[in-house]
Write a protein that holds these residues in place. Structure first.
Motif, mmCIF file in Angstrom:
data_model
loop_
_atom_site.group_PDB
_atom_site.id
_atom_site.type_symbol
_atom_site.label_atom_id
_atom_site.label_comp_id
_atom_site.label_asym_id
_atom_site.label_seq_id
_atom_site.Cartn_x
_atom_site.Cartn_y
_atom_site.Cartn_z
ATOM 1 N N ASP A 143 35.413 48.666 25.802
ATOM 2 C CA ASP A 143 35.687 47.352 26.391
ATOM 3 C C ASP A 143 34.394 46.814 26.997
ATOM 4 O O ASP A 143 34.207 46.823 28.215
ATOM 5 C CB ASP A 143 36.778 47.461 27.460
ATOM 6 C CG ASP A 143 37.329 46.102 27.889
ATOM 7 O OD1 ASP A 143 36.703 45.070 27.544
ATOM 8 O OD2 ASP A 143 38.378 46.075 28.561
ATOM 9 N N ASP B 245 32.933 43.885 27.589
ATOM 10 C CA ASP B 245 32.916 42.816 28.594
ATOM 11 C C ASP B 245 33.422 43.298 29.947
ATOM 12 O O ASP B 245 32.830 42.980 30.982
ATOM 13 C CB ASP B 245 33.755 41.639 28.107
ATOM 14 C CG ASP B 245 33.094 40.906 26.945
ATOM 15 O OD1 ASP B 245 31.997 40.357 27.140
ATOM 16 O OD2 ASP B 245 33.669 40.904 25.843
ATOM 17 N N LYS B 246 34.498 44.078 29.949
ATOM 18 C CA LYS B 246 35.069 44.566 31.214
ATOM 19 C C LYS B 246 34.154 45.599 31.868
ATOM 20 O O LYS B 246 33.830 45.498 33.068
ATOM 21 C CB LYS B 246 36.450 45.181 30.964
ATOM 22 C CG LYS B 246 37.046 45.936 32.158
ATOM 23 C CD LYS B 246 37.338 45.001 33.328
ATOM 24 C CE LYS B 246 38.160 45.671 34.426
ATOM 25 N NZ LYS B 246 37.478 46.816 35.076
ATOM 26 N N VAL B 247 33.727 46.593 31.103
ATOM 27 C CA VAL B 247 32.938 47.677 31.683
ATOM 28 C C VAL B 247 31.584 47.169 32.173
ATOM 29 O O VAL B 247 31.185 47.428 33.314
ATOM 30 C CB VAL B 247 32.770 48.822 30.671
ATOM 31 C CG1 VAL B 247 31.840 49.897 31.225
ATOM 32 C CG2 VAL B 247 34.134 49.433 30.337
ATOM 33 N N THR C 71 26.014 41.923 24.858
ATOM 34 C CA THR C 71 26.974 41.740 25.952
ATOM 35 C C THR C 71 26.261 41.751 27.294
ATOM 36 O O THR C 71 26.529 40.913 28.163
ATOM 37 C CB THR C 71 28.041 42.843 25.917
ATOM 38 O OG1 THR C 71 28.692 42.841 24.640
ATOM 39 C CG2 THR C 71 29.088 42.630 27.008
ATOM 40 N N LEU D 232 25.742 38.730 30.257
ATOM 41 C CA LEU D 232 26.128 38.928 31.662
ATOM 42 C C LEU D 232 24.923 38.909 32.606
ATOM 43 O O LEU D 232 25.063 39.155 33.797
ATOM 44 C CB LEU D 232 26.868 40.260 31.805
ATOM 45 C CG LEU D 232 28.245 40.334 31.139
ATOM 46 C CD1 LEU D 232 28.722 41.780 31.036
ATOM 47 C CD2 LEU D 232 29.255 39.484 31.911
ATOM 48 N N GLY E 37 30.846 44.115 32.770
ATOM 49 C CA GLY E 37 31.114 43.103 33.783
ATOM 50 C C GLY E 37 31.267 43.692 35.177
ATOM 51 O O GLY E 37 30.861 43.078 36.173
ATOM 52 N N ASP E 38 31.851 44.878 35.262
ATOM 53 C CA ASP E 38 31.995 45.533 36.568
ATOM 54 C C ASP E 38 30.635 45.820 37.184
ATOM 55 O O ASP E 38 30.427 45.620 38.397
ATOM 56 C CB ASP E 38 32.781 46.839 36.418
ATOM 57 C CG ASP E 38 34.276 46.626 36.270
ATOM 58 O OD1 ASP E 38 34.750 45.492 36.520
ATOM 59 O OD2 ASP E 38 34.978 47.587 35.913
ATOM 60 N N ASP F 19 32.671 54.607 26.570
ATOM 61 C CA ASP F 19 33.359 53.768 27.554
ATOM 62 C C ASP F 19 32.939 52.314 27.421
ATOM 63 O O ASP F 19 33.767 51.403 27.455
ATOM 64 C CB ASP F 19 33.070 54.255 28.981
ATOM 65 C CG ASP F 19 33.707 55.600 29.290
ATOM 66 O OD1 ASP F 19 34.432 56.130 28.418
ATOM 67 O OD2 ASP F 19 33.480 56.120 30.396
#
Length: 275
Positions: free
Chosen positions: A73, A75-77, A118, A122, A79-80, A69
């Protein structure tokens, strides 16, 4: 003994969360836990979960997120989880095609490096949460050590699962101490084993295998203090290693107790050691 803040890996009470997410967080806090480590968001938005943690006084320290997972992605995962306020995110488990002994293990190493970069971008730190299958040797060295030796410490730190280290044949306290300065979170997990470990070990943590024959029950997860682990030694090693948090995890309830009752037994035992 250091007064570690104590978190609960929420996988331990996953059925409770499915039925009543907020009510379960409230109960976890009432038991005396300081923080939580996520294993799924149950369809809720990061902002909602952040607000619920704040409302109930729980620190969202970390999350277990499937490797595939995160890789799909990053940055998205990641990032959440950064939006929730997690300081750490962990690779929790490897499916067979990514494990040591397969060609996919090199993809795991490369992926850990990418995900670590990543996470760092973040403001988080990537961790690796072991089982026992990493205790196979590659050129005379455990695969777990190969992973940590290959990916720099600033990109990947440890989340030593003390149960699986023991099942893998090593001393949990010694293994935590081995990664002094690289062990911000230590997983505390107890177990009972009589005889040899079962072939279908990972069905015990909700991972189905193709093999369906019934096996004699020789292994079970236990609340802390009810199994074979030497937690005074593990906690002393965690303090020496510079751990910031300890996390209680019990993959499946036992002793005719509910998951929440097991979580209560575990923290009551821990408080006799560190508070």
């Amino acid at each position: 003994m250091k007064q570690f803040p104590i978190a609960l890996q929420l996988y331990s009470v996953r059925e409770d969360l499915e039925q009543d997410f907020e009510g379960t967080l409230k109960k976890v806090k009432a038991l005396g836990y300081d923080g939580v480590e996520f294993a799924g968001l149950y369809g809720k938005a990061p902002a909602e979960i952040k607000a619920l943690c704040e409302k109930h006084g729980l620190t969202p320290i970390s999350a277990h997120v499937p490797f595939v997972d995160m890789m799909a992605d990053p940055d998205k995962v990641l990032g959440d989880y950064a939006a929730i306020g997690c300081r750490f995110v962990a690779i929790p488990y490897l499916t067979e095609e990514y494990r040591p002994g397969t060609d996919g293990f090199q993809k795991t190493i490369e992926g850990a490096r990418l995900l670590g970069e990543t996470a760092k971008k973040l403001g988080m730190q990537l961790l690796y949460h072991n089982h026992d299958f990493e205790f196979v040797k590659i050129d005379g060295k455990y695969a777990l050590d190969v992973l940590y030796d290959t990916v720099p410490a600033d990109l990947l730190q440890t989340e030593i699962d003390t149960c699986w280290v023991n099942v893998g044949g090593e001393n949990p306290a010694a293994y935590v101490r081995k990664y002094t300065g690289r062990a911000p979170i230590v997983h505390l997990k107890d177990f009972f084993l009589s005889g040899k470990k079962p072939d279908q070990m990972y069905e015990l943590i909700g991972i189905e295998s193709e093999k369906k024959e019934e096996e004699e029950k020789t292994f079970e997860f236990r609340p802390l203090g009810k199994g074979l682990q030497d937690f005074p030694a593990i906690l002393a090693a965690s303090e020496e290693a510079g751990a910031q948090w300890v996390v209680v995890e019990q993959d499946a309830p036992s002793m005719d107790k509910t998951p929440m009752e097991c979580a209560e037994i575990s923290i009551q035992y821990l408080k006799t050691l560190i508070r």
